[in-house]
Design a protein around this motif. Structure first.
Motif, PDB file in Angstrom:
ATOM      1  N   LEU A  14       0.917  -1.118  -0.059  1.00 26.80           N
ATOM      2  CA  LEU A  14       0.134  -0.131  -0.166  1.00 26.80           C
ATOM      3  C   LEU A  14       0.472   1.141   0.043  1.00 26.80           C
ATOM      4  O   LEU A  14       0.238   2.438  -0.052  1.00 26.80           O
ATOM      5  CB  LEU A  14      -0.817   0.131   1.105  1.00 26.80           C
ATOM      6  CG  LEU A  14      -2.116  -0.986   1.097  1.00 26.80           C
ATOM      7  CD1 LEU A  14      -2.783  -1.053   2.550  1.00 26.80           C
ATOM      8  CD2 LEU A  14      -3.241  -0.892   0.026  1.00 26.80           C
ATOM      9  N   GLY A  15       2.204   1.149   0.296  1.00 27.82           N
ATOM     10  CA  GLY A  15       3.079   2.400   0.007  1.00 27.82           C
ATOM     11  C   GLY A  15       3.696   2.776   1.422  1.00 27.82           C
ATOM     12  O   GLY A  15       4.116   3.788   1.618  1.00 27.82           O
ATOM     13  N   GLY A  16       3.442   2.078   2.348  1.00 29.02           N
ATOM     14  CA  GLY A  16       3.974   2.214   3.803  1.00 29.02           C
ATOM     15  C   GLY A  16       3.178   3.076   4.494  1.00 29.02           C
ATOM     16  O   GLY A  16       1.915   3.499   4.003  1.00 29.02           O
ATOM     17  N   ILE A  17       3.618   4.016   5.169  1.00 27.32           N
ATOM     18  CA  ILE A  17       3.142   4.904   6.025  1.00 27.32           C
ATOM     19  C   ILE A  17       2.573   5.941   5.100  1.00 27.32           C
ATOM     20  O   ILE A  17       1.428   6.316   5.477  1.00 27.32           O
ATOM     21  CB  ILE A  17       4.199   5.358   7.258  1.00 27.32           C
ATOM     22  CG1 ILE A  17       4.467   4.608   8.112  1.00 27.32           C
ATOM     23  CG2 ILE A  17       3.374   6.720   7.736  1.00 27.32           C
ATOM     24  CD1 ILE A  17       5.575   4.843   9.085  1.00 27.32           C
ATOM     25  N   MET A  63      -4.527   1.140  10.813  1.00 25.13           N
ATOM     26  CA  MET A  63      -4.347   0.469   9.608  1.00 25.13           C
ATOM     27  C   MET A  63      -2.892   0.096   9.433  1.00 25.13           C
ATOM     28  O   MET A  63      -2.555  -0.983   8.632  1.00 25.13           O
ATOM     29  CB  MET A  63      -4.818   1.094   8.499  1.00 25.13           C
ATOM     30  CG  MET A  63      -4.875   0.599   7.227  1.00 25.13           C
ATOM     31  SD  MET A  63      -5.823   1.188   5.907  1.00 25.13           S
ATOM     32  CE  MET A  63      -7.509   1.495   6.343  1.00 25.13           C
ATOM     33  N   ILE A  64      -1.718   0.723   9.846  1.00 25.00           N
ATOM     34  CA  ILE A  64      -0.366   0.493   9.730  1.00 25.00           C
ATOM     35  C   ILE A  64      -0.155  -0.970  10.334  1.00 25.00           C
ATOM     36  O   ILE A  64       0.246  -1.690   9.867  1.00 25.00           O
ATOM     37  CB  ILE A  64       0.312   1.483  10.265  1.00 25.00           C
ATOM     38  CG1 ILE A  64       0.305   2.792   9.477  1.00 25.00           C
ATOM     39  CG2 ILE A  64       1.912   1.088  10.727  1.00 25.00           C
ATOM     40  CD1 ILE A  64       1.025   3.827  10.105  1.00 25.00           C
ATOM     41  N   GLU A  65      -0.827  -0.967  11.499  1.00 27.15           N
ATOM     42  CA  GLU A  65      -0.444  -2.395  12.021  1.00 27.15           C
ATOM     43  C   GLU A  65      -1.235  -3.579  11.749  1.00 27.15           C
ATOM     44  O   GLU A  65      -0.514  -4.555  11.419  1.00 27.15           O
ATOM     45  CB  GLU A  65      -0.995  -2.249  13.929  1.00 27.15           C
ATOM     46  CG  GLU A  65      -0.090  -1.573  14.601  1.00 27.15           C
ATOM     47  CD  GLU A  65      -0.241  -1.768  16.154  1.00 27.15           C
ATOM     48  OE1 GLU A  65      -0.948  -2.764  16.568  1.00 27.15           O
ATOM     49  OE2 GLU A  65      -0.024  -0.988  17.130  1.00 27.15           O
ATOM     50  N   THR A  67      -2.079  -3.840   8.702  1.00 25.48           N
ATOM     51  CA  THR A  67      -1.453  -4.385   7.312  1.00 25.48           C
ATOM     52  C   THR A  67      -0.182  -5.020   7.374  1.00 25.48           C
ATOM     53  O   THR A  67       0.312  -5.107   6.348  1.00 25.48           O
ATOM     54  CB  THR A  67      -1.663  -3.252   6.365  1.00 25.48           C
ATOM     55  OG1 THR A  67      -0.663  -2.043   6.691  1.00 25.48           O
ATOM     56  CG2 THR A  67      -3.174  -2.864   6.108  1.00 25.48           C
ATOM     57  N   GLY A  68       0.314  -5.185   8.723  1.00 26.22           N
ATOM     58  CA  GLY A  68       1.743  -5.687   8.721  1.00 26.22           C
ATOM     59  C   GLY A  68       2.566  -4.636   9.054  1.00 26.22           C
ATOM     60  O   GLY A  68       3.938  -5.121   8.945  1.00 26.22           O
ATOM     61  N   GLY A  69       2.506  -3.593   9.217  1.00 22.24           N
ATOM     62  CA  GLY A  69       3.444  -2.576   9.420  1.00 22.24           C
ATOM     63  C   GLY A  69       3.799  -2.506  11.023  1.00 22.24           C
ATOM     64  O   GLY A  69       3.480  -3.412  11.786  1.00 22.24           O
ATOM     65  N   PRO A  70       4.760  -1.423  11.423  1.00 25.01           N
ATOM     66  CA  PRO A  70       4.842  -1.530  12.835  1.00 25.01           C
ATOM     67  C   PRO A  70       3.972  -1.243  13.741  1.00 25.01           C
ATOM     68  O   PRO A  70       2.763  -0.834  13.505  1.00 25.01           O
ATOM     69  CB  PRO A  70       6.038  -0.322  12.818  1.00 25.01           C
ATOM     70  CG  PRO A  70       5.725   0.724  11.547  1.00 25.01           C
ATOM     71  CD  PRO A  70       5.224  -0.318  10.548  1.00 25.01           C
ATOM     72  N   LYS A  71       4.208  -1.476  14.931  1.00 24.04           N
ATOM     73  CA  LYS A  71       3.108  -1.678  16.361  1.00 24.04           C
ATOM     74  C   LYS A  71       3.275  -0.108  16.505  1.00 24.04           C
ATOM     75  O   LYS A  71       4.114   0.232  17.315  1.00 24.04           O
ATOM     76  CB  LYS A  71       3.542  -2.525  17.158  1.00 24.04           C
ATOM     77  CG  LYS A  71       3.703  -3.955  16.643  1.00 24.04           C
ATOM     78  CD  LYS A  71       2.246  -4.521  16.358  1.00 24.04           C
ATOM     79  CE  LYS A  71       2.294  -6.071  15.909  1.00 24.04           C
ATOM     80  NZ  LYS A  71       1.511  -6.456  14.935  1.00 24.04           N
ATOM     81  N   VAL A  72       2.183   0.693  16.114  1.00 22.95           N
ATOM     82  CA  VAL A  72       2.144   2.142  16.492  1.00 22.95           C
ATOM     83  C   VAL A  72       0.791   2.444  17.065  1.00 22.95           C
ATOM     84  O   VAL A  72       0.615   3.670  17.236  1.00 22.95           O
ATOM     85  CB  VAL A  72       2.589   2.910  15.228  1.00 22.95           C
ATOM     86  CG1 VAL A  72       3.914   2.739  14.849  1.00 22.95           C
ATOM     87  CG2 VAL A  72       1.645   2.731  14.000  1.00 22.95           C
ATOM     88  N   TYR A  73      -0.166   1.554  16.867  1.00 26.12           N
ATOM     89  CA  TYR A  73      -1.617   1.924  17.337  1.00 26.12           C
ATOM     90  C   TYR A  73      -1.797   2.174  18.942  1.00 26.12           C
ATOM     91  O   TYR A  73      -1.563   1.329  19.456  1.00 26.12           O
ATOM     92  CB  TYR A  73      -2.636   0.789  16.727  1.00 26.12           C
ATOM     93  CG  TYR A  73      -4.017   1.110  17.252  1.00 26.12           C
ATOM     94  CD1 TYR A  73      -4.608   2.317  16.876  1.00 26.12           C
ATOM     95  CD2 TYR A  73      -4.638   0.209  18.071  1.00 26.12           C
ATOM     96  CE1 TYR A  73      -6.006   2.288  17.161  1.00 26.12           C
ATOM     97  CE2 TYR A  73      -5.980   0.443  18.306  1.00 26.12           C
ATOM     98  CZ  TYR A  73      -6.637   1.726  18.091  1.00 26.12           C
ATOM     99  OH  TYR A  73      -7.925   1.804  18.571  1.00 26.12           O
TER     100      TYR A  73
END
Length: 134
Positions: A14-17, A63-65, A67-73
């Motif tokens: 999705l283009g990351g952050i 959504m970042i979390e 979709t497999g991104g870093p744990k930021v939620y």
């Protein structure tokens, strides 16, 4: 022996952050301004008390979390976050329709569109279970 190629996460596809932030910038406005959703007094109260920037931030982080991104939620799980909001299946479907339209508007490729819609659908039961009286 060769290592198997690493499959990119949905977050990466999705283009990351920045890609996710773009999607949510548009989607957040659409959800925030949706007349159908705003007929729910709990949704209107959330919007009035928390404000648009914070609403978008939590959507982006979630959504970042998811979709497999870093744990930021920094927020609560979906069941807790939607406690006492009485989100109906119809209202959840409205969110999905807005999301589908935004993904098309933002040019998200078909596979990523399908995968992200599946992520959103996967939380329906938790959102509804947290919505007492729905």
């Amino acid at each position: 022996m060769m290592d198997a190629p690493q499959v990119p996460t949905l977050f990466e596809r999705l283009g990351g952050i920045f890609g996710i932030a773009h999607i949510i910038d548009v989607l957040g406005d659409r959800l925030y301004d949706n007349d159908t959703l705003n007929r729910n007094p709990a949704v209107m109260r959330l919007h009035n008390e928390k404000g648009r920037p914070g609403f978008k931030f939590t959507l982006i982080a979630w959504m970042i979390e998811q979709t497999g991104g870093p744990k930021v939620y920094p927020g609560a799980d979906m069941r807790t976050a939607h406690a006492n909001m009485t989100v109906s299946d119809f209202e959840f479907d409205v969110v999905l329709m807005e999301a589908a339209g935004v993904l098309t508007y933002c040019g998200v490729p078909q596979q990523e569109h399908k995968d992200l819609m599946a992520v959103l659908e996967s939380v329906r039961d938790d959102v509804r279970a947290g919505s007492k009286g729905a």
